[in-house]
Design a protein around this motif. Structure first.
Motif, mmCIF file in Angstrom:
data_model
loop_
_atom_site.group_PDB
_atom_site.id
_atom_site.type_symbol
_atom_site.label_atom_id
_atom_site.label_comp_id
_atom_site.label_asym_id
_atom_site.label_seq_id
_atom_site.Cartn_x
_atom_site.Cartn_y
_atom_site.Cartn_z
ATOM 1 N N GLY A 154 -16.364 -8.420 -1.948
ATOM 2 C CA GLY A 154 -16.300 -7.869 -0.598
ATOM 3 C C GLY A 154 -15.067 -8.365 0.136
ATOM 4 N N ARG A 155 -14.853 -7.848 1.319
ATOM 5 C CA ARG A 155 -13.598 -8.124 2.030
ATOM 6 C C ARG A 155 -13.538 -9.534 2.617
ATOM 7 N N ARG A 156 -14.673 -10.237 2.556
ATOM 8 C CA ARG A 156 -14.600 -11.609 3.062
ATOM 9 C C ARG A 156 -13.824 -12.517 2.105
ATOM 10 N N LEU A 157 -13.698 -12.066 0.861
ATOM 11 C CA LEU A 157 -12.861 -12.810 -0.089
ATOM 12 C C LEU A 157 -11.391 -12.524 0.223
ATOM 13 N N GLU A 158 -10.588 -13.585 0.257
ATOM 14 C CA GLU A 158 -9.174 -13.422 0.605
ATOM 15 C C GLU A 158 -8.489 -12.399 -0.307
ATOM 16 N N ASP A 199 -11.291 -2.359 0.490
ATOM 17 C CA ASP A 199 -12.727 -2.315 0.752
ATOM 18 C C ASP A 199 -13.407 -1.493 -0.342
ATOM 19 N N LEU A 200 -14.249 -2.145 -1.131
ATOM 20 C CA LEU A 200 -14.892 -1.457 -2.250
ATOM 21 C C LEU A 200 -16.212 -0.794 -1.854
ATOM 22 N N ARG A 201 -16.538 -0.764 -0.572
ATOM 23 C CA ARG A 201 -17.830 -0.184 -0.198
ATOM 24 C C ARG A 201 -17.985 1.282 -0.597
ATOM 25 N N PRO A 202 -16.913 2.119 -0.460
ATOM 26 C CA PRO A 202 -17.096 3.517 -0.913
ATOM 27 C C PRO A 202 -17.425 3.590 -2.403
ATOM 28 N N LEU A 203 -16.877 2.665 -3.149
ATOM 29 C CA LEU A 203 -17.114 2.610 -4.584
ATOM 30 C C LEU A 203 -18.529 2.108 -4.867
ATOM 31 N N ALA A 204 -18.937 1.113 -4.092
ATOM 32 C CA ALA A 204 -20.271 0.541 -4.282
ATOM 33 C C ALA A 204 -21.355 1.535 -3.889
ATOM 34 N N ALA A 205 -20.970 2.561 -3.112
ATOM 35 C CA ALA A 205 -21.953 3.551 -2.693
ATOM 36 C C ALA A 205 -22.252 4.560 -3.801
ATOM 37 N N LEU A 206 -21.452 4.573 -4.852
ATOM 38 C CA LEU A 206 -21.687 5.523 -5.950
ATOM 39 C C LEU A 206 -22.946 5.122 -6.718
ATOM 40 N N PRO A 207 -23.748 6.123 -7.147
ATOM 41 C CA PRO A 207 -24.866 5.781 -8.016
ATOM 42 C C PRO A 207 -24.335 5.191 -9.321
ATOM 43 N N LEU A 220 7.559 5.128 4.621
ATOM 44 C CA LEU A 220 6.432 5.751 5.321
ATOM 45 C C LEU A 220 6.848 7.149 5.774
ATOM 46 N N LEU A 221 6.154 8.149 5.243
ATOM 47 C CA LEU A 221 6.501 9.526 5.572
ATOM 48 C C LEU A 221 5.668 10.059 6.727
ATOM 49 N N SER A 222 4.730 9.257 7.196
ATOM 50 C CA SER A 222 3.846 9.711 8.262
ATOM 51 C C SER A 222 3.556 8.530 9.185
ATOM 52 N N PRO A 223 3.358 8.811 10.477
ATOM 53 C CA PRO A 223 3.077 7.702 11.407
ATOM 54 C C PRO A 223 1.722 7.048 11.146
ATOM 55 N N ASP A 224 0.842 7.720 10.389
ATOM 56 C CA ASP A 224 -0.486 7.160 10.141
ATOM 57 C C ASP A 224 -0.582 6.385 8.830
ATOM 58 N N ALA A 225 0.491 6.378 8.034
ATOM 59 C CA ALA A 225 0.469 5.630 6.773
ATOM 60 C C ALA A 225 0.597 4.138 7.066
ATOM 61 N N GLU A 226 0.109 3.324 6.131
ATOM 62 C CA GLU A 226 0.092 1.876 6.389
ATOM 63 C C GLU A 226 0.362 1.101 5.106
ATOM 64 N N ILE A 227 1.115 0.022 5.238
ATOM 65 C CA ILE A 227 1.322 -0.898 4.110
ATOM 66 C C ILE A 227 0.973 -2.312 4.565
ATOM 67 N N ASP A 228 0.226 -3.008 3.735
ATOM 68 C CA ASP A 228 -0.034 -4.423 3.981
ATOM 69 C C ASP A 228 0.577 -5.191 2.830
ATOM 70 N N CYS A 229 1.511 -6.087 3.126
ATOM 71 C CA CYS A 229 2.000 -6.900 2.018
ATOM 72 C C CYS A 229 1.917 -8.371 2.371
ATOM 73 N N LYS A 230 1.545 -9.105 1.351
ATOM 74 C CA LYS A 230 1.268 -10.528 1.579
ATOM 75 C C LYS A 230 1.806 -11.353 0.406
ATOM 76 N N PRO A 231 2.914 -12.034 0.615
ATOM 77 C CA PRO A 231 3.386 -12.949 -0.426
ATOM 78 C C PRO A 231 2.691 -14.299 -0.269
ATOM 79 N N GLU A 232 2.411 -14.936 -1.382
ATOM 80 C CA GLU A 232 1.832 -16.280 -1.336
ATOM 81 C C GLU A 232 2.561 -17.148 -2.348
ATOM 82 N N LEU A 233 3.094 -18.255 -1.884
ATOM 83 C CA LEU A 233 3.789 -19.157 -2.797
ATOM 84 C C LEU A 233 3.084 -20.503 -2.786
ATOM 85 N N GLU A 234 2.830 -21.015 -3.982
ATOM 86 C CA GLU A 234 2.221 -22.339 -4.086
ATOM 87 C C GLU A 234 3.092 -23.125 -5.054
#
Lengths: 414, 259
Positions: free
Chosen positions: A42-46, A52-60, A328-342
């Motif tokens: 679920g989305r509480r995991l980083e 969000d896998l809920r639409p997928l989890a809704a499948l029989p 982005l070809l549309s004002p409603d499109a979205e990108i989330d990017c997150k780099p993590e370095l350890e």
């Protein structure tokens, strides 16, 4: 929340319990315990914050049935002249394949699994329920040429299905291979493949993956790769299908001087969601990992690029590079990017960057002023945006297939 | 024939062109000279259909076609060509692909047959030869890493291949050494004939030694203030804009000595 991940997880476990024991029962049972503990993430995991896998989890929950009449599926195969291994709904299809060579297996690979189920509940789900798969081994210093792996998932009109395929690729020291992986399908389904790749010293694998799933389908792919000294993994993943897709790579640079290129491109429109997640462990000195992820997003499409680089204390002279570029070809499109370095080593070079933009109006004007209509001009600039990533694909037939697939996407989608 | 009547335009409410009247009969080459900020580049962008400017009045006709009603690509199909002062770089777009796509788009719009790769290459090679350009120019990405001179030559190459009936050359001479200037001028002169006209926008008389204009117009403060024969360019070269009673520092509508 009408569909909590708990119920489908229980249904999947019930499917496993109902399954006849096979020679991989121990591995499957262990995976089932891991999956039972974690459930569908679920989305509480980083690691799943942006997807969000809920639409997928809704499948029989229903396993994909075996398709006997496969001849009609021939038109769905990618047009490429190379030996191919075809799976339909998780089952090996001898009639659609042009290559078998004793490397097809039923059930899981006998080789020790690289898959860590602890951090990958969806890989555990695959281990529980995978049917057929392929083990590809190339002996020492042999060039295995180009091999095509195709997976088709076919759902009937009103019944969503679940499918889990599994590939294992082992290259001996100095061996080379190009693999083109192509997945597509019809209807509503969840394809949850796992690939495991082990490259010995000095081996080289070119791995082009094309995710062209049904626009109503879901794909969650997990790939584990282990590179020994001087090995090279050159991957390019193109995602343009599926309502929701996630391509997760967990790669370990285990030997000195190993190099991993993990480029990706996604072309998403409508309400599509595409997630590229990578975890690269630099465990040995002098290794390089390079990732350029390009997203072209239209409509309300949403893309995710999460890239994590872990540099161990021993991994001095690490060279890590991550770049996220989004158009982005549309004002409603979205990108989330997150780099993590350890980083635990002190002599390393790790960089990351991100660009987000629309098509350049001056470039558009220049093309149109030369007589090129707006739609064609947009297409040329998008192709140009992707060109740099595709140019790095060394395998010529693979590159041609990527270009054709992108062209076909444009023809269909606009 | 190009007819500009009472053309006024600006950007974000700031007027730049203040009623331009100009006619270039078919077969003639006219030059526009003027100080910085006089509206020369604005005029060329508006003729080509750049969306960044607001046309507030007037009309532009090319052989009876209402240019201002057309999209940029339709203007190109109608025979208009703008050689850009600052050619745009297109990383990832090969020059050959760009030129062939443009040529075929224009041919399609004009109801002519498209050229295949072989036919195109033959035509492009001949055009390259005429402009003393290396053939590897076709393989490079459009204008990427080109020197200033190469960019300008690439503009003339596009013009030679698209064969417009009306060309606007916006300071095509800037940044060129004398050899490149001669080549560029040669490219324009090669197109000259009874069915080709051009508007050559320049700061300097130098280009007009190689492309002899039929008429010279002086643009300042967004208006044509003087028109004359080729001798007008020489007059400017000798005495500057002040000799014509034009305040070269004037911007927009504020020029002192207009009228």
């Amino acid at each position: 929340m009408s569909a909590t991940p708990a119920q489908p997880a229980a249904d999947f476990l019930a499917l496993f319990d109902a399954r006849a024991e096979d020679s991989f029962h121990e591995a499957r049972a262990s995976a089932a315990r891991a999956f039972a503990a974690a459930g569908i993430p679920g989305r509480r995991l980083e690691a799943w914050k942006y997807t969000d896998l809920r639409p997928l989890a809704a499948l029989p929950v229903r396993l994909a049935p075996e398709i006997t009449d496969v001849a009609r599926l021939a038109a769905m195969l990618p047009a490429i002249a190379a030996p191919r291994i075809v799976f339909v709904n998780g089952k090996f299809s001898e009639s659609l394949s042009t290559f078998s060579d004793g490397k097809i297996f039923s059930g899981l690979a006998a080789a020790p699994s690289l898959a860590s189920h602890e951090n990958a509940p969806l890989a555990a789900l695959n281990t529980m329920l995978a049917e057929d798969g392929a083990v590809i081994r190339v002996p020492e210093n042999v060039d295995g040429g180009t091999l095509v792996l195709v997976h088709l998932t076919i759902a009937s009109v009103d019944a969503p299905v679940f499918s889990a395929s599994r590939y294992r690729i082992d290259l001996a020291p100095g061996a080379a291979l190009n693999v083109i992986e192509y997945s597509s399908g019809q209807g509503v389904y969840w394809n949850n493949p796992v690939s495991e790749i082990a490259l010995a010293e000095g081996a080289r694998l070119g791995h082009v993956r094309i995710q062209a799933e049904s626009v109503e389908g879901f794909q969650t792919a997990t790939l584990f790769a282990d590179l020994l000294g001087g090995a090279r993994y050159e991957a390019f993943t193109l995602g343009l299908g599926a309502r929701l897709a996630r391509s997760e790579t967990q790669l370990r640079l285990a030997g000195a001087g190993a190099i991993a290129h993990m480029d990706a491109a996604q072309l998403l429109a409508g309400a599509q969601h595409g997630d590229v997640t990578t975890v690269v462990a630099h465990d040995a000195p002098g290794c390089a990992s390079r990732q350029t992820v390009k997203n072209v997003l239209d409509g309300r499409a949403r893309a995710v690029f999460q890239g994590r680089i872990e540099v161990a204390r021993a991994a001095q002279k690490t060279d890590g590079y991550q770049m996220s570029q989004a158009l982005l070809l549309s004002p409603d499109a979205e990108i989330d990017c997150k780099p993590e370095l350890e980083i635990f080593a002190d002599d390393v070079k790790c960089s990351h960057g991100a660009t987000v933009g629309a098509l350049d109006p001056e470039q558009m004007f220049y093309l149109r002023a030369r007589g090129i209509p707006g739609d064609l001009a947009r297409r040329m600039l998008i192709r140009a945006f992707l060109a740099e990533a595709i140019e790095n694909v060394a395998d010529v037939p693979a590159r041609a297939l990527l270009e054709d697939t992108i062209d076909a996407w444009w023809e269909q989608g606009r | 024939m190009l007819e500009i009547r009472g053309l006024s335009a600006g950007i974000e409410g700031k007027p730049i062109l203040n009623g331009i009247d100009l006619t270039v009969p078919t077969g003639e080459v006219h030059a526009i000279m003027g100080p910085n900020g006089s509206g020369k580049s604005t005029l060329s962008y508006i003729l080509a259909g750049h969306e960044g400017y607001d046309v507030t009045g007037g009309e532009v006709w090319l052989d009876g076609v209402d240019l201002l009603a057309l999209a940029p690509e339709e203007r190109a199909a109608a025979g208009l060509f703008l050689a850009f002062q600052y050619p745009v770089e297109l990383p990832g777009v090969g020059n050959a692909n760009f030129l062939r796509t443009a040529l075929n788009a224009v041919r399609r719009a004009r109801g002519e047959a498209e050229l295949d790769a072989v036919q195109f290459l033959k035509l492009a090679r001949a055009a390259l030869r005429d402009l003393a350009m290396a053939e590897d120019m076709l393989k490079r990405n459009v204008n990427v890493g080109f020197s200033g001179g190469e960019k300008k030559r690439n503009e003339v190459l596009q013009m030679a291949i698209l064969k417009p009936k009306f060309a606007v050359l916006d300071e095509t001479d800037s940044g060129l050494d004398i050899d490149a200037l001669k080549i560029v001028a040669g490219g324009v002169n090669a197109l000259r004939g009874p069915h080709f006209s051009a508007l050559v926008i320049t700061h300097y008389q130098r280009l007009l030694d190689h492309i002899t204009p039929d008429r010279v117009h002086v643009l300042a403060g967004g208006r044509i203030l003087r028109s004359g024969g080729p001798e007008l360019a020489h007059e400017l070269e000798r005495g500057g804009y002040a000799a014509l009673g034009i305040d070269a520092t004037a911007q927009g509508v504020s020029e002192a000595n207009a009228a």
